[in-house]
Design a protein around this motif. Structure first.
Motif: not given
Length: 263
Positions: A179-182, A7, A186-189, A199, A169
């Motif tokens: 911001n992360m995404s796959t 992340s 999966q993702s989060y802010n 998460y 990613m």
């Protein structure tokens, strides 16, 4: 396959005039399989007297190797395991959750017993398309005398292939959040000050914290029910083209390193 290795966090410019500049972390990144170094600590498997054991699984697994589903507990990604003995050198594993297949693998040991080839599919993280791949294992220590050929200590020495959805990613900085995404869901802010945040899309990770540690570096801590289970130390190279990652698996006590290239 747990694609929650990584992340990110971005360090905003200290100069107000540059505050809206693109972060070094913004964009899509893809892991270079040729620059992945798997843990030195081996996996320990034993198959004898009709019982299969994964001694280094967390928690450990022990089920009959009769091809049938057997319940296991303590694993967020699956709740049953089936082990089928194909021949004296090969086994197949099928993992399910709530009756649905979430992962399959075949381990085939070479005739000299020194290496093994693994083929797998894994959709245990989400309902997205499964991640698939191939890997080579090298024997570190033999198993019990008379046990099946897969018995012993094995180290993953080479990832031969992995589908793109398990390698990619995407990061985007928005104000003081990352911001992360796959592709696998999966993702989060996360606020970039170590604040714990949910998460999404991974049954094995309930929350995450992201903390900036330098101009182009950060540390991510993945947690399960408040307990740290994985820590990733991430640093983007000065040219902005590569991301160097060190992942510490707190459950197994192992370390993995890899390099991701900006796409």
């Amino acid at each position: 396959m747990k694609t929650s290795w990584l992340s990110g966090v971005v360090l905003l410019s200290l100069l107000p005039a540059l505050a809206m500049a693109q972060s070094a972390f913004d964009g899509t990144w893809k892991i270079d399989l040729g620059k992945v170094h798997m843990p030195a600590k081996p996996d320990v498997l034993v198959l004898e007297k009709g019982i299969y054991q994964c001694k280094t699984c967390t928690p450990a697994i022990s089920v009959k190797a009769d091809g049938n589903d057997h319940s296991v507990t303590g694993h967020p990604y699956y709740d049953s395991v089936a082990i089928k003995v194909v021949d004296a050198h090969t086994i197949q594993e099928t993992d399910k959750k709530h009756g649905k297949v979430v992962a399959t693998s075949t381990i085939a040991v070479s005739s000299d017993g020194k290496t093994a080839e693994v083929e797998f599919t894994d959709s245990s993280d989400t309902d997205a398309a499964p991640v698939s791949g191939k890997a080579t294992l090298s024997r570190v220590a033999p198993g019990p005398v008379g046990a099946h050929a897969i018995s012993g200590s094995w180290r993953n020495t080479k990832m031969q292939s992995l589908s793109d959805n398990g390698l990619v990613m995407t990061f985007k900085v928005d104000g003081d959040h990352l911001n992360m995404s796959t592709p696998t869901g999966q993702s989060y802010n996360a606020k970039m000050d170590g604040t714990e945040t949910p998460y999404q899309g991974d049954p094995g990770i309930t929350s995450v914290t992201v903390t900036k540690t330098g101009a182009n570096s950060f540390t991510e801590t993945d947690k399960r029910d408040g307990k740290p289970i994985s820590i990733a130390e991430v640093k983007v190279a000065p040219d902005g083209h590569t991301m160097n990652v060190v992942v510490h698996d707190k459950l197994r006590g192992t370390t993995t390193t890899f390099v991701a290239d900006k796409q």
